[in-house]
Design a protein around this motif. Structure first.
Motif, mmCIF file in Angstrom:
data_model
loop_
_atom_site.group_PDB
_atom_site.id
_atom_site.type_symbol
_atom_site.label_atom_id
_atom_site.label_comp_id
_atom_site.label_asym_id
_atom_site.label_seq_id
_atom_site.Cartn_x
_atom_site.Cartn_y
_atom_site.Cartn_z
ATOM 1 N N ASP A 1 100.613 98.211 52.023
ATOM 2 C CA ASP A 1 99.410 98.869 52.532
ATOM 3 C C ASP A 1 99.386 98.972 54.058
ATOM 4 O O ASP A 1 98.558 99.711 54.614
ATOM 5 N N TYR B 1 99.392 102.371 55.945
ATOM 6 C CA TYR B 1 98.133 103.088 55.739
ATOM 7 C C TYR B 1 97.085 102.626 56.754
ATOM 8 O O TYR B 1 96.395 103.439 57.370
ATOM 9 N N GLN C 1 93.867 107.583 52.237
ATOM 10 C CA GLN C 1 95.037 107.027 51.573
ATOM 11 C C GLN C 1 95.899 108.133 50.973
ATOM 12 O O GLN C 1 97.130 108.081 51.037
ATOM 13 N N ASP C 2 95.271 109.148 50.405
ATOM 14 C CA ASP C 2 96.019 110.239 49.778
ATOM 15 C C ASP C 2 96.895 110.983 50.777
ATOM 16 O O ASP C 2 97.942 111.531 50.404
ATOM 17 N N THR D 1 100.148 109.087 50.863
ATOM 18 C CA THR D 1 100.745 109.068 49.526
ATOM 19 C C THR D 1 101.367 110.412 49.178
ATOM 20 O O THR D 1 102.476 110.482 48.629
ATOM 21 N N LEU E 1 104.686 110.766 50.952
ATOM 22 C CA LEU E 1 105.740 109.953 50.343
ATOM 23 C C LEU E 1 106.247 110.599 49.061
ATOM 24 O O LEU E 1 107.465 110.661 48.814
ATOM 25 N N HIS E 2 105.345 111.091 48.235
ATOM 26 C CA HIS E 2 105.770 111.757 46.993
ATOM 27 C C HIS E 2 106.530 113.046 47.292
ATOM 28 O O HIS E 2 107.468 113.406 46.557
ATOM 29 N N PRO F 1 108.585 106.664 45.580
ATOM 30 C CA PRO F 1 107.309 106.447 44.904
ATOM 31 C C PRO F 1 107.518 106.424 43.390
ATOM 32 O O PRO F 1 108.508 106.968 42.894
ATOM 33 N N PRO F 2 106.588 105.801 42.659
ATOM 34 C CA PRO F 2 105.278 105.310 43.120
ATOM 35 C C PRO F 2 105.306 103.971 43.841
ATOM 36 O O PRO F 2 104.288 103.552 44.375
ATOM 37 N N VAL G 1 103.392 103.117 47.597
ATOM 38 C CA VAL G 1 102.136 103.774 47.931
ATOM 39 C C VAL G 1 101.027 102.726 47.868
ATOM 40 O O VAL G 1 101.233 101.603 47.416
ATOM 41 N N TRP G 2 99.852 103.087 48.335
ATOM 42 C CA TRP G 2 98.761 102.121 48.466
ATOM 43 C C TRP G 2 98.592 101.302 47.187
ATOM 44 O O TRP G 2 98.390 101.839 46.095
ATOM 45 N N ARG H 1 100.716 99.638 45.447
ATOM 46 C CA ARG H 1 101.785 99.660 44.452
ATOM 47 C C ARG H 1 103.041 98.990 45.006
ATOM 48 O O ARG H 1 103.841 99.606 45.711
#
Length: 377
Positions: free
Chosen positions: A42, A45, A57-58, A61, A64-65, A171-172, A175-176, A178
């Protein structure tokens, strides 16, 4: 020209987007900062939230995806997030750092393993996995490599592979919120492009120096080396005609990009929360522009860099968020006005982190209570 501590502090904060939250797209901010340390999932972020005027956060994310931002082993042989455009030249440049880390940490454990064969075998297992929809985690890759070297230390095999090959963590994972087993992919497969080369070119080293100074300067040769993990940069920097020089109050030579302004030492600096392993805390051999030597002993403990908060631009204490409670431990008594500012900023941080009905608590100032380490729960 001699630069005092406050000029260095305010100039650094300005380049780090910590004087005013910047209206930048997150991808541009990641590139501006060169890389964000990412051992703690995290942390990047929170680092971007502290620096950007509008960040969710999105936002990270999605990057990254989409592969615009990637996570992999880079500076100081530690996990970082960087833009894809930067990863392809940074990763080859820091190969000597990764080689040094591997030999130091795993040389004895891998003394009977041929590194060329290990590289080729790991590549064979990973190549095409992403395109084929297969996922290989570090433990899975480690187990496959153990079939060839059953006597070798399994952890050493897994870690060695990611120092020998440009591997990104996809990812996943990462990400926040995870963590867990890390999916591996060859960077060339994930990004759909080759790494830049050849390794360790003069041009790449100069590029790194310029990018560092734009984000962290003015700074000394030792500062750049401490941040990057690279060595022998003195000749590189002394040979760059586009750099200008200053001195700090101890007489050390500081380099900077010609044309970049220095900040007014009287510029107001708002309170800010910085996360675990924020690169600003490890960007210098001499961290006097941010904290005292005693504070450094508390913030930087072994390989850990604890979360800090800034007061008037300098490290004012440490913090921890867990169980719906944000705990702050100042290094010295704080005026009521500053405590109110930190509580308001802390409330915004908890909202960003998705903490509902969060609570802010204070510990006694460390100067009065003593002890070292993270804020006490």
């Amino acid at each position: 020209m001699i630069l005092d501590r406050r000029v260095l502090n305010r100039t650094t904060l300005g380049r780090q987007l910590l004087l005013d939250r910047a209206a930048l797209p997150p991808a541009e901010a990641v590139a501006r900062l060169v890389a964000l340390q990412g051992q703690e999932v995290d942390a990047p972020y929170v680092g971007l939230w502290s620096r950007l005027a509008s960040f969710t956060q999105d936002d990270l994310t999605v990057l990254l995806h989409g592969g615009q931002v990637v996570r992999g082993t880079l500076l100081r042989a530690t996990q970082h997030l960087s833009s894809a455009d930067d990863y392809v030249w940074l990763r080859p440049l820091v190969q000597p750092v990764l080689d040094r880390m591997r030999k130091g940490a795993f040389g004895r454990a891998l003394r009977d393993v041929d590194h060329v064969e290990l590289t080729e075998l790991a590549r064979a297992h990973l190549e095409g996995a992403h395109r084929d929809g297969r996922v290989l985690t570090r433990p899975q890759l480690r187990d496959l490599l153990r079939e060839r070297w059953p006597q070798a230390d399994p952890a050493a095999l897994g870690y060695a592979a990611q120092t020998l090959l440009p591997i990104v963590h996809t990812p996943p994972n990462g990400v926040w919120g995870r963590g867990g087993a890390t999916p591996f992919a060859l960077a060339e497969d994930w990004l759909g492009r080759p790494m830049d080369g050849p390794l360790g070119t003069q041009a790449a080293a100069e590029r790194l120096v310029r990018r560092y100074l734009a984000a962290f300067g003015p700074a000394s040769v030792m500062d750049v080396q401490a941040w990057s993990g690279l060595t022998r940069l003195r000749g590189v920097m002394e040979g760059m005609p586009d750099l200008r020089t200053y001195r700090d109050e101890t007489g050390r030579v500081l380099y900077d990009l010609a044309g970049l302004p220095l900040a007014d030492p009287g510029t107001p600096a708002p309170v800010r929360f910085l996360p675990w392993f924020d690169n600003l805390m490890v960007a210098y051999a001499d961290r006097g522009r941010l904290m005292t030597a005693e504070q450094r002993k508390a913030v930087c403990v072994g390989a850990a860099i604890y979360p800090t908060f800034l007061v008037d631009g300098f490290v004012g204490g440490m913090w921890n968020l867990g169980g719906g409670v944000l705990t702050a431990e100042p290094f010295h008594p704080l005026p009521a006005r500053v405590r109110e500012e930190l509580e308001a900023e802390g409330a915004r941080l908890m909202a960003f982190a998705g903490v509902e009905e969060g609570r802010f608590t204070w510990l006694p100032p460390r100067a009065d209570s003593g002890g070292e380490g993270s804020p006490r729960a």
